[in-house]
Design a protein around this motif. Structure first.
Motif, mmCIF file in Angstrom:
data_model
loop_
_atom_site.group_PDB
_atom_site.id
_atom_site.type_symbol
_atom_site.label_atom_id
_atom_site.label_comp_id
_atom_site.label_asym_id
_atom_site.label_seq_id
_atom_site.Cartn_x
_atom_site.Cartn_y
_atom_site.Cartn_z
ATOM 1 N N ILE A 120 -7.264 -0.885 -5.873
ATOM 2 C CA ILE A 120 -5.909 -0.696 -5.371
ATOM 3 C C ILE A 120 -4.991 -0.663 -6.581
ATOM 4 O O ILE A 120 -4.863 -1.660 -7.290
ATOM 5 C CB ILE A 120 -5.500 -1.839 -4.431
ATOM 6 C CG1 ILE A 120 -6.437 -1.827 -3.218
ATOM 7 C CG2 ILE A 120 -4.046 -1.677 -3.998
ATOM 8 C CD1 ILE A 120 -6.236 -2.987 -2.284
ATOM 9 N N HIS A 127 0.680 0.300 -8.320
ATOM 10 C CA HIS A 127 1.835 0.949 -7.699
ATOM 11 C C HIS A 127 1.429 2.053 -6.749
ATOM 12 O O HIS A 127 0.513 2.809 -7.021
ATOM 13 C CB HIS A 127 2.773 1.509 -8.761
ATOM 14 C CG HIS A 127 3.393 0.434 -9.586
ATOM 15 N ND1 HIS A 127 4.341 -0.417 -9.076
ATOM 16 C CD2 HIS A 127 3.162 0.033 -10.844
ATOM 17 C CE1 HIS A 127 4.680 -1.290 -10.000
ATOM 18 N NE2 HIS A 127 3.973 -1.047 -11.087
ATOM 19 N N ARG A 128 2.161 2.109 -5.661
ATOM 20 C CA ARG A 128 1.875 3.114 -4.650
ATOM 21 C C ARG A 128 2.263 4.500 -5.149
ATOM 22 O O ARG A 128 1.530 5.457 -4.999
ATOM 23 C CB ARG A 128 2.665 2.774 -3.382
ATOM 24 C CG ARG A 128 2.599 3.806 -2.284
ATOM 25 C CD ARG A 128 3.315 3.227 -1.058
ATOM 26 N NE ARG A 128 3.703 4.215 -0.082
ATOM 27 C CZ ARG A 128 2.938 4.607 0.938
ATOM 28 N NH1 ARG A 128 1.731 4.139 1.066
ATOM 29 N NH2 ARG A 128 3.380 5.476 1.808
ATOM 30 N N TRP A 187 -3.845 6.429 6.014
ATOM 31 C CA TRP A 187 -2.894 5.410 5.570
ATOM 32 C C TRP A 187 -3.481 4.502 4.495
ATOM 33 O O TRP A 187 -2.765 3.748 3.853
ATOM 34 C CB TRP A 187 -2.354 4.614 6.763
ATOM 35 C CG TRP A 187 -3.407 4.095 7.702
ATOM 36 C CD1 TRP A 187 -3.945 4.755 8.765
ATOM 37 C CD2 TRP A 187 -4.048 2.826 7.651
ATOM 38 N NE1 TRP A 187 -4.880 3.973 9.383
ATOM 39 C CE2 TRP A 187 -4.965 2.784 8.726
ATOM 40 C CE3 TRP A 187 -3.936 1.715 6.803
ATOM 41 C CZ2 TRP A 187 -5.765 1.667 8.967
ATOM 42 C CZ3 TRP A 187 -4.734 0.613 7.051
ATOM 43 C CH2 TRP A 187 -5.636 0.601 8.121
ATOM 44 N N PHE A 245 -4.246 5.263 -0.596
ATOM 45 C CA PHE A 245 -3.882 4.773 -1.926
ATOM 46 C C PHE A 245 -5.065 4.141 -2.644
ATOM 47 O O PHE A 245 -5.021 3.888 -3.833
ATOM 48 C CB PHE A 245 -2.716 3.784 -1.842
ATOM 49 C CG PHE A 245 -2.985 2.609 -0.927
ATOM 50 C CD1 PHE A 245 -3.672 1.503 -1.375
ATOM 51 C CD2 PHE A 245 -2.525 2.627 0.390
ATOM 52 C CE1 PHE A 245 -3.916 0.423 -0.533
ATOM 53 C CE2 PHE A 245 -2.757 1.558 1.242
ATOM 54 C CZ PHE A 245 -3.460 0.453 0.781
ATOM 55 N N PHE A 261 1.346 -6.913 -3.351
ATOM 56 C CA PHE A 261 0.647 -5.866 -2.619
ATOM 57 C C PHE A 261 1.478 -5.403 -1.429
ATOM 58 O O PHE A 261 1.670 -4.218 -1.191
ATOM 59 C CB PHE A 261 -0.714 -6.369 -2.137
ATOM 60 C CG PHE A 261 -1.345 -5.450 -1.133
ATOM 61 C CD1 PHE A 261 -2.036 -4.332 -1.549
ATOM 62 C CD2 PHE A 261 -1.208 -5.684 0.234
ATOM 63 C CE1 PHE A 261 -2.583 -3.450 -0.624
ATOM 64 C CE2 PHE A 261 -1.755 -4.818 1.166
ATOM 65 C CZ PHE A 261 -2.441 -3.705 0.726
ATOM 66 N N TRP A 262 1.980 -6.387 -0.678
ATOM 67 C CA TRP A 262 2.703 -6.035 0.537
ATOM 68 C C TRP A 262 3.990 -5.271 0.226
ATOM 69 O O TRP A 262 4.333 -4.303 0.892
ATOM 70 C CB TRP A 262 2.992 -7.281 1.370
ATOM 71 C CG TRP A 262 3.627 -6.895 2.662
ATOM 72 C CD1 TRP A 262 4.939 -7.059 3.014
ATOM 73 C CD2 TRP A 262 2.989 -6.222 3.759
ATOM 74 N NE1 TRP A 262 5.152 -6.540 4.264
ATOM 75 C CE2 TRP A 262 3.974 -6.016 4.750
ATOM 76 C CE3 TRP A 262 1.696 -5.777 3.992
ATOM 77 C CZ2 TRP A 262 3.694 -5.388 5.957
ATOM 78 C CZ3 TRP A 262 1.421 -5.142 5.199
ATOM 79 C CH2 TRP A 262 2.414 -4.953 6.156
ATOM 80 N N GLU A 273 4.473 -3.362 -2.167
ATOM 81 C CA GLU A 273 4.106 -2.018 -2.616
ATOM 82 C C GLU A 273 3.562 -1.155 -1.469
ATOM 83 O O GLU A 273 3.869 0.016 -1.365
ATOM 84 C CB GLU A 273 3.052 -2.171 -3.722
ATOM 85 C CG GLU A 273 2.966 -1.020 -4.692
ATOM 86 C CD GLU A 273 4.264 -0.775 -5.443
ATOM 87 O OE1 GLU A 273 4.656 0.388 -5.487
ATOM 88 O OE2 GLU A 273 4.890 -1.724 -5.982
ATOM 89 N N TYR A 274 2.756 -1.758 -0.621
ATOM 90 C CA TYR A 274 2.001 -0.955 0.350
ATOM 91 C C TYR A 274 2.327 -1.232 1.817
ATOM 92 O O TYR A 274 1.706 -0.655 2.704
ATOM 93 C CB TYR A 274 0.497 -1.143 0.128
ATOM 94 C CG TYR A 274 0.044 -0.645 -1.210
ATOM 95 C CD1 TYR A 274 -0.112 0.725 -1.440
ATOM 96 C CD2 TYR A 274 -0.213 -1.523 -2.254
ATOM 97 C CE1 TYR A 274 -0.514 1.202 -2.669
ATOM 98 C CE2 TYR A 274 -0.613 -1.053 -3.494
ATOM 99 C CZ TYR A 274 -0.767 0.306 -3.691
ATOM 100 O OH TYR A 274 -1.153 0.772 -4.916
ATOM 101 N N ARG A 291 4.572 -0.259 3.630
ATOM 102 C CA ARG A 291 4.910 1.000 4.287
ATOM 103 C C ARG A 291 3.655 1.671 4.868
ATOM 104 O O ARG A 291 3.671 2.193 5.982
ATOM 105 C CB ARG A 291 5.591 1.885 3.244
ATOM 106 C CG ARG A 291 6.134 3.199 3.697
ATOM 107 C CD ARG A 291 7.228 3.090 4.707
ATOM 108 N NE ARG A 291 8.504 2.581 4.253
ATOM 109 C CZ ARG A 291 9.411 3.273 3.555
ATOM 110 N NH1 ARG A 291 9.158 4.486 3.159
ATOM 111 N NH2 ARG A 291 10.559 2.738 3.249
ATOM 112 N N ALA A 292 2.582 1.630 4.110
ATOM 113 C CA ALA A 292 1.349 2.298 4.560
ATOM 114 C C ALA A 292 0.851 1.678 5.857
ATOM 115 O O ALA A 292 0.296 2.366 6.724
ATOM 116 C CB ALA A 292 0.282 2.198 3.475
#
Ligand code: ADP
Ligand code: MG
Length: 633
Positions: free
Chosen positions: A275, A278-279, A312, A315, A374-375, A377-378, A380-381
């Motif tokens: 992971i 950065h997204r 989703w 990434f 993590f949250w 950054e991601y 949204r996914a």
């Protein structure tokens, strides 16, 4: 026509290339090493393409040649300049390909790169390869370069491209009987170290250790080319993971998480997944498309396999290897393959499990922070997952994190929320808004604060989109607190301060009437609030208004946004309301009162994140200030 000619043809570089070459030749760079990484990465690309070609076509030049890269440092005689040759048995180039590939810049990002390079803002060693101009970096170390190449087609001939990095390059026929490309570099005086085998080995170790094909310096293998994912996790060091990831993606940062696992049932799989920190991939990333490298029996069969992860989760980057996939699969069979579906299921489960573990590892402080990172950054996914993937909901909801009215800016999970629910509380309360700051001021929170009830802050634009799909979690319904019909438990007696209403009944009713006449069609109803404490008014949604989230969203996406009609609640005990009623009592036609009502309504819209254009309020605010100053005191 001139494929037959034996005299060189001369060509002028495209303007951007000229500019780039000029900068490269006239600047001093600390990390010139990277030219080697770039040439090796080009060779590796050419070998990968050859590899894919041969999966379906054996009618090629030298079908049995080893797919490999060779570095040679021919002995220089006396005072002659030193040389370095990089050879590959890849796909090669035809004359026409040489002319375009080594004379122009394909990528659009190149212009920006040039601008920043020219302004001295960046060092080319960091990013040259990612702009699709890696080849030209050779001129950091070369006085002149001769590229001799022969395409894999069985007919055709070898060609040589030559340039000293000035305005021009030339192309002429060459002698080369085997397939692939040779880059002959005449080294600058101050770059002679690159004619030494130990130096080359050192640079390869640093930048190209995990290149998928063997790299030989002389006769000796210089890269380890291990399939790291086939090793046991216990044999791999954190540094190995990091370097593997960085060489795979050309990301400068370490990955946020590394997931390495193998399994034999229900399907054989070895995977090494990452992971990224950065997204948003920077425009420079090496792997621009989503997808995993897919291997079967350690042989690459897809470079960007997108069927292995739900969209989703795209990434996630890395490598998947399965012995259950046939080696000679075509793209179509890969797609409709039972093994692929099992692989996808296994990988999805595994990734989600790792994330769950990461989210629960709170005893160690660093891990808690890692998940929060993590949250942020991601997250949204995962909202996308709710919107697009019915199956995902139960798996991803435990991963959700929100700030709340009681969390002090920290993020909490839905499980945390439920654990902290009050006796008798049956619903999970949330408030929608544009950002944490404004949502924390929401008048809807008044009755919840009074009862010490926790409310989640839903401030991502997608929160509004998915709100109707959230329904419930662990048997607890989600409830938007802007709901006019919302029933809350009675306040605790000792906290409830029964006060005499500050506004006389009659004046208050006149005021409500004035609100109605000023705002007209813009509101559905105007009424006294039973719950407001610190806020003068609020806008609530009528019962069964399933449309409210869509309205909110249309503000983000639609040009034709219509301000949704709400019910206006007025707080009889608020000083501002009391004074307003008082003013109207004394001056029924007060301009100030009318403007104040308009402004209260507009402010409430802003507060709700529903105002189409807050700047429109400015003239009125100015008028209000003028009137206030005029009144003095
Ligand atoms: P990029 O690799 O990002 O495309 P480069 O400037 O490194 O940009 O290379 C330009 C192009 O030249 C490559 O896309 C490829 O088509 C061609 N090329 C470079 N090196 C080789 C090689 N060793 N074999 C075949 N083609 C090559
Ligand atoms: Mg390249």
């Amino acid at each position: 026509m001139d494929t037959q000619t034996t005299t060189p043809t001369t060509h002028t570089f495209k303007a951007e290339v000229k500019q780039l070459l000029y900068i490269l030749a006239h600047s001093l760079y600390k990390e010139r090493d990277i030219f080697l990484r770039e040439l090796i990465s080009n060779a590796s690309d050419a070998l990968t393409r050859m590899h894919f070609e041969m999966l379906t076509n054996r009618d090629v030049l030298d079908p049995d040649a080893e797919l490999a890269i060779h570095l040679e440092t021919p002995e220089a005689k006396g005072d002659e300049p030193k040389k370095l040759v990089i050879k590959d048995s890849g796909i090669g180039m035809t004359r026409a390909e040489m002319e375009t590939n080594l004379g122009t810049i394909a990528q659009s990002g190149a212009r920006e790169f040039l601008a920043r390079l020219g302004a001295g803002q960046i060092d080319p060693s960091d990013m040259i390869g990612q702009f699709g101009v890696g080849f030209y970096s050779v001129f950091m170390v070369a006085d002149s370069v001769r590229v001799v190449s022969r395409s894999y087609h069985t007919e055709g001939a070898a060609w040589a491209w030559t340039s000293d990095g000035g305005e021009n390059f030339s192309i002429e026929p060459a002698d080369k009987t085997d397939r692939g490309t040779e880059i002959h570099i005449t080294l600058k005086k101050d770059a002679e170290e690159f004619a030494q085998a130990w130096k080359l080995r050192q640079v390869i170790k640093k930048h190209s250790d995990f290149v998928r094909f063997p790299i030989y310096v002389g006769t000796e293998r210089a890269n380890q080319q291990t399939s790291l994912w086939r090793k046991n996790a216990s044999e791999v060091t954190p540094d190995d993971y990091k370097h593997f990831y960085q060489q795979l993606t050309l990301d400068f940062e370490e990955p946020l998480a590394t997931i390495h696992f193998s399994s034999d049932a229900p399907v054989n799989v070895r995977a090494l997944l990452f992971i990224p920190a950065h997204r948003e991939k920077n425009i420079l990333a090496a792997r621009k498309e989503p997808g995993l490298l897919l291997y079967s029996h350690n042989v690459l069969i897809q470079e960007y396999a997108t069927d292995l992860l739900p969209k989703w989760l795209s990434f996630v980057d890395g490598v998947v290897d399965s012995e259950d996939l046939p080696l000679n699969v075509s793209r179509e069979t890969v797609q409709n393959n039972r093994v692929m579906r099992q692989l996808a299921e296994t990988i999805r489960k595994r990734v989600l499990r790792e994330l769950k573990n990461m989210s629960e590892n709170v005893p160690s402080k660093t891990d808690g922070e890692k998940y929060e990172k993590f949250w942020n950054e991601y997250g949204r996914a995962f909202r996308e997952a709710i919107a697009t993937d019915m199956e995902a909901k139960d798996q991803v909801l435990p991963l959700f994190r929100y700030a709340s009215s009681k969390s002090d800016g920290k993020l909490i999970s839905l499980d945390d929320y439920i654990k902290a629910m009050q006796e008798g509380q049956t619903e999970i309360y949330y408030v929608l808004g544009d950002d944490l700051k404004s949502v924390a001021q929401s008048p809807h929170l008044d009755p919840f604060r009074a009862r010490d009830l926790q409310v989640l802050y839903w401030v991502d634009p997608l929160d509004a989109l998915i709100a109707p799909m959230m329904n419930e979690y662990q048997g607890k319904k989600f409830r938007n607190i802007d709901d006019a019909e919302l029933e809350l438990p009675e306040e605790k007696e000792e906290e409830k301060q029964e006060e005499e209403p500050t506004t006389p009944e009659y004046d208050f009713n006149v005021l409500l009437g004035r609100f109605t006449s000023v705002l007209g069609e813009r509101v559905l109803d105007v009424r006294a609030s039973k719950v407001l404490k610190d806020s003068p008014i609020r806008l609530v949604s009528p019962k069964d208004d399933h449309d409210r989230e869509r309205q909110r969203l249309s503000r983000y996406f639609d040009k034709e946004y219509q301000v949704p009609k709400k019910i206006l609640e007025v707080n009889r005990n608020h000083p501002l309301i009391a004074n307003l009623a008082h003013t109207l009592h004394d001056h029924p036609d007060s301009e100030l009162a009318k403007l104040t009502i308009e402004q209260l309504y507009d402010s409430a819209l802003v507060q709700e994140g529903l105002h189409p254009n807050p700047a429109e309020m400015l003239p009125r605010i100015q008028k209000l200030m003028a009137l206030a100053v005029e009144k003095g005191d």
